[in-house]
Design a protein around this motif. Structure first.
Motif, PDB file in Angstrom:
ATOM      1  N   LYS A  33       0.814  -1.153   0.208  1.00 39.72           N
ATOM      2  CA  LYS A  33      -0.031  -0.133  -0.137  1.00 39.72           C
ATOM      3  C   LYS A  33       0.888   1.171   0.069  1.00 39.72           C
ATOM      4  CE  LYS A  33      -4.186  -1.723   0.685  1.00 39.72           C
ATOM      5  NZ  LYS A  33      -3.671  -3.076   0.029  1.00 39.72           N
ATOM      6  N   VAL A  34       0.526   2.090  -0.839  1.00 40.67           N
ATOM      7  CA  VAL A  34       1.217   3.346  -0.961  1.00 40.67           C
ATOM      8  C   VAL A  34       0.500   4.598  -0.425  1.00 40.67           C
ATOM      9  CG1 VAL A  34       2.640   5.113  -2.347  1.00 40.67           C
ATOM     10  CG2 VAL A  34       2.992   2.450  -2.802  1.00 40.67           C
ATOM     11  N   ASP A  35       1.353   5.393   0.228  1.00 35.38           N
ATOM     12  CA  ASP A  35       0.845   6.531   0.889  1.00 35.38           C
ATOM     13  C   ASP A  35       1.591   7.685   0.697  1.00 35.38           C
ATOM     14  OD1 ASP A  35      -0.136   7.791   4.221  1.00 35.38           O
ATOM     15  OD2 ASP A  35      -0.625   8.706   2.378  1.00 35.38           O
ATOM     16  N   LEU A  36       1.557   8.667  -0.356  1.00 33.80           N
ATOM     17  CA  LEU A  36       2.322   9.336  -0.757  1.00 33.80           C
ATOM     18  C   LEU A  36       3.885   9.093  -0.888  1.00 33.80           C
ATOM     19  CD1 LEU A  36       1.228  12.528   1.426  1.00 33.80           C
ATOM     20  CD2 LEU A  36       0.865  12.089  -1.181  1.00 33.80           C
ATOM     21  N   ARG A  37       4.667   9.227  -0.017  1.00 29.86           N
ATOM     22  CA  ARG A  37       6.108   8.623  -0.193  1.00 29.86           C
ATOM     23  C   ARG A  37       6.327   7.630   0.749  1.00 29.86           C
ATOM     24  NH1 ARG A  37       9.218  14.302  -1.612  1.00 29.86           N
ATOM     25  NH2 ARG A  37      11.045  13.199  -1.481  1.00 29.86           N
ATOM     26  N   THR A  38       5.506   6.881   1.336  1.00 30.21           N
ATOM     27  CA  THR A  38       5.506   5.778   2.214  1.00 30.21           C
ATOM     28  C   THR A  38       4.986   4.407   1.418  1.00 30.21           C
ATOM     29  OG1 THR A  38       5.922   7.085   3.902  1.00 30.21           O
ATOM     30  CG2 THR A  38       5.682   4.804   4.468  1.00 30.21           C
ATOM     31  N   ALA A  39       5.528   3.484   1.654  1.00 26.16           N
ATOM     32  CA  ALA A  39       4.840   2.009   1.116  1.00 26.16           C
ATOM     33  C   ALA A  39       4.980   1.154   2.362  1.00 26.16           C
ATOM     34  CB  ALA A  39       5.707   1.468  -0.007  1.00 26.16           C
ATOM     35  N   PHE A  40       3.857   0.670   2.569  1.00 24.61           N
ATOM     36  CA  PHE A  40       3.753  -0.432   3.561  1.00 24.61           C
ATOM     37  C   PHE A  40       3.675  -1.779   2.812  1.00 24.61           C
ATOM     38  CE2 PHE A  40       2.650   2.515   6.814  1.00 24.61           C
ATOM     39  CZ  PHE A  40       2.205   3.756   6.325  1.00 24.61           C
ATOM     40  N   VAL A  41       4.479  -2.621   3.001  1.00 21.80           N
ATOM     41  CA  VAL A  41       4.748  -3.834   2.337  1.00 21.80           C
ATOM     42  C   VAL A  41       4.528  -4.906   3.188  1.00 21.80           C
ATOM     43  CG1 VAL A  41       6.621  -5.100   0.898  1.00 21.80           C
ATOM     44  CG2 VAL A  41       7.007  -2.844   1.045  1.00 21.80           C
ATOM     45  N   ARG A  42       3.553  -5.555   3.022  1.00 24.58           N
ATOM     46  CA  ARG A  42       2.904  -6.854   3.764  1.00 24.58           C
ATOM     47  C   ARG A  42       3.566  -7.993   3.023  1.00 24.58           C
ATOM     48  NH1 ARG A  42      -0.947 -10.392   4.203  1.00 24.58           N
ATOM     49  NH2 ARG A  42      -2.171  -9.348   2.779  1.00 24.58           N
ATOM     50  N   GLY A  43       4.407  -8.817   3.922  1.00 30.35           N
ATOM     51  CA  GLY A  43       5.048 -10.092   3.086  1.00 30.35           C
ATOM     52  C   GLY A  43       3.966 -10.979   2.842  1.00 30.35           C
ATOM     53  N   VAL A  44       4.107 -11.434   1.418  1.00 33.39           N
ATOM     54  CA  VAL A  44       3.158 -12.872   1.122  1.00 33.39           C
ATOM     55  C   VAL A  44       4.060 -13.979   1.070  1.00 33.39           C
ATOM     56  CG1 VAL A  44       1.575 -11.200  -0.182  1.00 33.39           C
ATOM     57  CG2 VAL A  44       3.724 -12.019  -1.363  1.00 33.39           C
ATOM     58  N   HIS A  45       3.424 -15.009   0.836  1.00 35.56           N
ATOM     59  CA  HIS A  45       4.138 -16.417   1.018  1.00 35.56           C
ATOM     60  C   HIS A  45       4.684 -16.687  -0.313  1.00 35.56           C
ATOM     61  CE1 HIS A  45       5.038 -20.478   1.601  1.00 35.56           C
ATOM     62  NE2 HIS A  45       4.560 -20.829   0.708  1.00 35.56           N
ATOM     63  N   GLU A  46       4.337 -16.163  -1.489  1.00 34.58           N
ATOM     64  CA  GLU A  46       5.207 -16.373  -2.867  1.00 34.58           C
ATOM     65  C   GLU A  46       4.728 -15.407  -3.601  1.00 34.58           C
ATOM     66  OE1 GLU A  46       4.802 -19.993  -4.789  1.00 34.58           O
ATOM     67  OE2 GLU A  46       2.822 -19.698  -5.471  1.00 34.58           O
ATOM     68  N   LEU A  47       5.724 -15.113  -4.647  1.00 35.34           N
ATOM     69  CA  LEU A  47       5.237 -14.254  -5.794  1.00 35.34           C
ATOM     70  C   LEU A  47       5.031 -14.966  -7.019  1.00 35.34           C
ATOM     71  CD1 LEU A  47       7.975 -11.493  -5.510  1.00 35.34           C
ATOM     72  CD2 LEU A  47       5.573 -11.306  -4.913  1.00 35.34           C
ATOM     73  N   THR A  48       4.008 -14.632  -7.750  1.00 38.23           N
ATOM     74  CA  THR A  48       3.927 -15.608  -9.020  1.00 38.23           C
ATOM     75  C   THR A  48       4.323 -14.767 -10.357  1.00 38.23           C
ATOM     76  OG1 THR A  48       1.581 -14.721  -9.257  1.00 38.23           O
ATOM     77  CG2 THR A  48       1.745 -16.771  -8.258  1.00 38.23           C
ATOM     78  N   GLY A  49       5.001 -15.564 -11.469  1.00 37.74           N
ATOM     79  CA  GLY A  49       5.511 -14.854 -12.654  1.00 37.74           C
ATOM     80  C   GLY A  49       4.400 -14.267 -13.459  1.00 37.74           C
ATOM     81  N   ALA A  50       4.800 -13.099 -14.049  1.00 33.12           N
ATOM     82  CA  ALA A  50       3.815 -12.220 -14.657  1.00 33.12           C
ATOM     83  C   ALA A  50       4.681 -11.399 -15.900  1.00 33.12           C
ATOM     84  CB  ALA A  50       3.062 -11.211 -13.895  1.00 33.12           C
ATOM     85  N   ALA A  51       3.711 -10.898 -16.851  1.00 37.18           N
ATOM     86  CA  ALA A  51       4.632  -9.811 -17.669  1.00 37.18           C
ATOM     87  C   ALA A  51       4.433  -8.420 -16.937  1.00 37.18           C
ATOM     88  CB  ALA A  51       3.700  -9.641 -18.789  1.00 37.18           C
ATOM     89  N   VAL A  52       5.660  -7.883 -16.647  1.00 34.12           N
ATOM     90  CA  VAL A  52       5.777  -6.686 -15.995  1.00 34.12           C
ATOM     91  C   VAL A  52       6.796  -5.691 -16.922  1.00 34.12           C
ATOM     92  CG1 VAL A  52       5.356  -7.577 -13.857  1.00 34.12           C
ATOM     93  CG2 VAL A  52       7.728  -7.717 -14.574  1.00 34.12           C
ATOM     94  N   GLU A  53       6.633  -4.470 -16.397  1.00 34.23           N
ATOM     95  CA  GLU A  53       7.374  -3.550 -17.210  1.00 34.23           C
ATOM     96  C   GLU A  53       8.287  -2.585 -16.421  1.00 34.23           C
ATOM     97  OE1 GLU A  53       5.565   0.239 -19.515  1.00 34.23           O
ATOM     98  OE2 GLU A  53       5.079  -1.689 -20.463  1.00 34.23           O
ATOM     99  N   ALA A  54       9.555  -2.454 -16.979  1.00 32.09           N
ATOM    100  CA  ALA A  54      10.500  -1.624 -16.339  1.00 32.09           C
ATOM    101  C   ALA A  54      10.109  -0.147 -16.532  1.00 32.09           C
ATOM    102  CB  ALA A  54      11.978  -1.897 -16.646  1.00 32.09           C
ATOM    103  N   THR A  55      10.401   0.671 -15.611  1.00 33.55           N
ATOM    104  CA  THR A  55       9.728   2.236 -15.959  1.00 33.55           C
ATOM    105  C   THR A  55      11.272   2.958 -15.691  1.00 33.55           C
ATOM    106  OG1 THR A  55       9.088   2.137 -13.445  1.00 33.55           O
ATOM    107  CG2 THR A  55       7.508   2.025 -15.226  1.00 33.55           C
ATOM    108  N   ASP A  56      12.186   2.571 -14.879  1.00 32.59           N
ATOM    109  CA  ASP A  56      13.602   3.003 -14.583  1.00 32.59           C
ATOM    110  C   ASP A  56      14.465   2.190 -14.167  1.00 32.59           C
ATOM    111  OD1 ASP A  56      12.287   3.845 -11.883  1.00 32.59           O
ATOM    112  OD2 ASP A  56      14.275   3.557 -11.640  1.00 32.59           O
ATOM    113  N   LEU A  57      15.688   2.649 -14.270  1.00 36.49           N
ATOM    114  CA  LEU A  57      16.630   1.446 -14.254  1.00 36.49           C
ATOM    115  C   LEU A  57      16.663   0.633 -12.927  1.00 36.49           C
ATOM    116  CD1 LEU A  57      20.178   2.892 -13.808  1.00 36.49           C
ATOM    117  CD2 LEU A  57      18.236   4.259 -13.902  1.00 36.49           C
ATOM    118  N   ARG A  58      16.376   1.408 -11.651  1.00 36.02           N
ATOM    119  CA  ARG A  58      16.361   0.478 -10.504  1.00 36.02           C
ATOM    120  C   ARG A  58      15.019  -0.142 -10.279  1.00 36.02           C
ATOM    121  NH1 ARG A  58      21.789   0.921 -10.690  1.00 36.02           N
ATOM    122  NH2 ARG A  58      22.603   2.787 -10.670  1.00 36.02           N
ATOM    123  N   ALA A  59      13.848   0.389 -10.724  1.00 32.63           N
ATOM    124  CA  ALA A  59      12.791  -0.151 -10.690  1.00 32.63           C
ATOM    125  C   ALA A  59      12.595  -1.514 -11.580  1.00 32.63           C
ATOM    126  CB  ALA A  59      11.468   0.621 -11.176  1.00 32.63           C
TER     127      ALA A  59
END
Ligand code: EPZ
Length: 424
Positions: free
Chosen positions: A342-368
């Motif tokens: 969840k993002v609120d302005l310049r703070t992100a709340f990252v709740r860990g999940v058990h696993e991520l699943t592969g998807a088609a995603v898009e880079a927006t800048d080099l570090r992202a």
């Protein structure tokens, strides 16, 4: 295209730092004689900078990460607009060209995906040093018969402004003091390079830098230091896959904030003189709070890669980005892979999940983009990262580096979705 789930193992040498090489290449235009640079990373941004130097008339060669610049033939101080548009950090050429040749013309750098990235501190400092600055029709023209030393104080410890003003001051008349200067390792490295050219600089790496202008700078041979952001990214790749990786040609002291936070997640990190070794643990712990800050704080360039790790940690981590105003573009892409953020302005709340699943995603800048690759390494199934040219700006053949550590990753030419469908 990445098949996730394989722990990374092995040893890798980290390449030279893009953010050291770029200002040092700009500084080479101030030398009277030939400059030789080694361990210059083979990156898109570097080749744009080399083309800009050629466009100014310098003779430049690049072979096996060695660059030879002969600045004697420079006959222009107009930075070509089409190249400036490719890379905003060509703004580093203002200080060097102005102090060496008395004039410089650059096109106003656009913002980019992480923020507006103004250059007001650069211009204010140069004006304090006596530069006449005309800003019209999208171009900035500066001129000064000879820059004069000045007392400059930066509102924010800006890396680029510190570098630009330090270079401008090197050939100015008299003494310049830069207050509230950035303290990044790249600043120290640039100062050492300028000193080898004959500059007189004290305090680089601290918050006040004193430069005594000299009349000429001669020549230098310099080996570019290791890239601390690439180092941090590879450490996180080992951690997020639960692998065991040893990195050579690193400066552990440049990464204290990152190593400290990695250890807080439960990852084992061993530091040697120029070695960092990571042993991932089965489970990752969330981190109460990460706040990016100017060096030596947690680097904004590793905020996105570290967030990829936190998406799989037990508990909720709070990440706040204080340096750039819009550097959470990776969040929506990570959510496509199942992350709970969840993002609120310049703070992100990252709740860990058990696993991520592969998807088609898009880079927006080099570090992202790097963050999405890291998430793909840990996700179950196939991840296709589009627009990887962003990643190529800061990471040399990232898929080859990761394959050396056992990752299942290939660079394809097809559109991701069709490849995913083909995967069934
Ligand atoms: C350098 O950018 C790096 N780029 C960035 O790395 C890095 O994220 C950044 O420093 C912060 O560490 C290079 O070294 C080539 P700043 P720079 O000036 O110099 C504001 C990467 O991923 N500011 O320290 O542009 C600015 O808007 C890149 O490799 C002004 O307001 O960063 C930002 O909010 C991304 N006015 C803050 O200061 C100015 O005149 C820090 O910017 C200058 C900056």
């Amino acid at each position: 295209m990445i098949e996730g789930g394989t722990p990374l193992f092995g040893t890798l040498r980290v390449h030279g730092a893009k953010n050291s090489a770029l200002p040092i290449l700009a500084a080479a235009t101030m030398a009277r004689e030939q400059v030789v640079l080694t361990d210059v990373p083979d990156l898109e941004d570097i080749h744009v900078m080399l083309d800009i130097l050629r466009g100014l008339g310098a003779q430049v060669s690049y072979q096996r990460r060695t660059v030879v610049v002969n600045p004697r033939t420079i006959h222009s101080t107009d930075v070509p607009e089409h190249l400036m548009r490719l890379m905003r950090s060509s703004i580093f050429l203002m200080g060097p060209l102005l102090s060496r040749f008395g004039t410089v013309r650059v096109s106003k750098p656009g913002g980019c995906t992480i923020g507006s990235r103004p250059i007001d501190f650069h211009l204010k400092g140069l004006a304090q040093m006596g530069a006449q600055i005309v800003d019209r029709h999208g171009f900035i023209e500066c001129s000064a018969s000879r820059l004069q030393g000045a007392q400059v104080f930066l509102d924010l410890p800006s890396v680029g402004a510190t570098e630009n003003l330090m270079m401008a001051a090197a050939l100015a008349e008299g003494e310049t003091v830069i207050g509230n200067a950035a303290r990044e390792p790249e600043i120290r490295e640039l100062a050492l390079f300028l000193t080898q050219l004959g500059a007189r600089i004290r305090g680089a790496g601290e918050d006040t830098i004193v430069i005594r202008g000299v009349d000429r700078l001669d020549s230098a041979e310099w080996g570019i230091g290791p890239d601390r952001v690439v180092t941090g990214t590879l450490l996180i790749a080992a951690a997020v896959t639960g692998g065991h990786v040893r990195l050579q040609n690193v400066r552990p002291g440049d990464l204290t904030a990152v190593v400290t936070k990695l250890r807080e997640t439960g990852v084992q990190v061993l530091a040697g003189h120029d070695i960092l070794e990571v042993k991932g643990s089965g489970s990752l712990q969330a981190i109460e709070r990460i706040q990016t800050a100017p060096y030596p704080g947690f680097p904004t360039d590793l905020q996105a890669p570290f967030m990829a790790l936190l998406t799989l940690a037990n508990g909720t981590s709070v990440v706040s980005e204080t340096v750039f105003e819009d550097r959470f573009k990776h969040v929506s892409e990570l959510q496509r892979m199942g992350a709970s953020i969840k993002v609120d302005l310049r703070t992100a709340f990252v709740r860990g999940v058990h696993e991520l699943t592969g998807a088609a995603v898009e880079a927006t800048d080099l570090r992202a983009g790097a963050a999405l690759v890291l998430a793909g390494l840990a996700a179950s199934g196939t991840t296709v990262v589009e627009r990887v040219f962003h990643i190529d700006r800061g990471y040399e053949n990232i898929e080859l580096q990761l394959r050396e550590l056992g990752a299942r990753v290939v660079r394809t030419r097809q559109a991701g979705v069709s490849v995913l469908q083909a995967e069934g």
